[in-house]
Design an enzyme around this catalytic site. Sequence first.
Site: not given
Ligand code: TGC
Length: 406
Positions: A156, A160, A185, A260, A262, A301, A360, A385, A387
């Site tokens: 909650p 992000s 979720i 996942c 991704n 146009q 429309l 997924e 913003t």
């Molecule tokens: P950080 O926390 O430092 O990184 C942690 C580890 O994760 C790795 N990593 C990734 N690996 C694979 N693919 C990606 N896209 C990755 N992004 C990060 C990273 O390399 C690190 O690995 P390790 O081994 O060194 O520990 O995170 P960061 O600084 O890399 O990322 C920050 C940020 C803002 C980009 C990240 O937190 C992010 O992507 N935030 C957005 C999260 C998001 O998309 N939330 C939506 C959740 S799902 C949803 O909305 C609902 S689910 C669907 C539904 O139920 O309807």
Amino acid sequence: MTAPEASAASPTTQPATQPGEAALAAVFCIDELLPADARQWQQRARRFAREQIAPTIDDDAERQYFRRELVAGLGEAGLLGMHLHGYGCAGVSATAYGAACLELEAVDSGWRTFVSVQGSLAMTAIARFGSEQQKQAYLPEMAAGRMIGCFALTEPAGGSDPAAMTTQARRDGDDWVISGVKRWIGLASVADIAIVWAVVDGTVRGFVVPTDAAGYSATPIDGKLAMRASIQCEVVLDDVRVPGEGILPLAQGLRAPFSCLNEARYGIVWGAMGAARSCLEAALGRAREREVFGRAIGGFQLTQAKLADMLVEYEKGALLAVHLGAMKDAGTLTPAQVSVGKLNNVRQAIAIAGLARSILGGDGITAEFPVMRHLANLEAVRTYEGTDEVHALILGRALTGLPAFT
Ligand code: TGC
């Protein structure tokens, strides 16, 4: 790479067309860019979407009804976890999976979301990070649509920054005990299992939680003006006890749920262009029929300029999806490249839907056309997924090497 088998609903038969479809295809036919297997899967998904989802989608959206009875049909059609291999999954190419997402979202984002949550998130978590026993227990049932999964990552306080996760799991004898709250979720109130992400001694771990476990509750979020034919929930985990083997043994740290994400983001790259196509087709059909000042509005146009802008952005977005699909199939696609597609294609789909609404006129805000439903859904897709802002910052980091998240 497996093409769909012949069935009662033959994949080679073209499903019924939409208004404006032929005119659009005459200018730009993305179908012809797809490999044969992807085209067949696209046709299969298009048929399912148009024959099974479209007839009731406006009513379902109006009544906020998730038509669970369609899930088994999606499984029979091979569309659940379709990009995974073995365990009853179709094992198709990434391009074929994307093309199927496009067709589902052309009818409604809620059903592409369902396929994403089930296949890209819940099933992918088990396939990549689960034990052999977990794969055998869950994947065939989920691929067949006999079991629904959800993916409980977001909390909650904000979606992000999953690194700020507060949900905890602790060992108690042979069991795990999980406590926390998750929000937004998808499908959690109808799911049979939840993939729950929780912190164990400072490390994020994943768990397969049966939703009938004591202490698990999922409450649909009411008052949504988008994704009304889908369900998003608040999930409370109140000392939920899971047997020791409920942990995903290979998931260590946030890299696991992010990998996942991704997959789901990749599906959105394609899906958003499905919603955009539907809006463009509706506007095109209307532009040729509706008359003002004594002639069809499509002959003016300013209307043609709008249609041209919509077509150009649709073509660019679809070509980007095809390009990212080819890279994913080649095994070279990076998360930053997925961010390019998610950011651009959802943003442009929203712009296309907005222009379609204006063509429309007043009718554009009614349920007579799918445009306002798509527009509202796409605002939700823009937020989940990752913003726009998150994806912009991922790209900023990829370009500069400088993280700007904190
Ligand atoms: P950080 O926390 O430092 O990184 C942690 C580890 O994760 C790795 N990593 C990734 N690996 C694979 N693919 C990606 N896209 C990755 N992004 C990060 C990273 O390399 C690190 O690995 P390790 O081994 O060194 O520990 O995170 P960061 O600084 O890399 O990322 C920050 C940020 C803002 C980009 C990240 O937190 C992010 O992507 N935030 C957005 C999260 C998001 O998309 N939330 C939506 C959740 S799902 C949803 O909305 C609902 S689910 C669907 C539904 O139920 O309807």
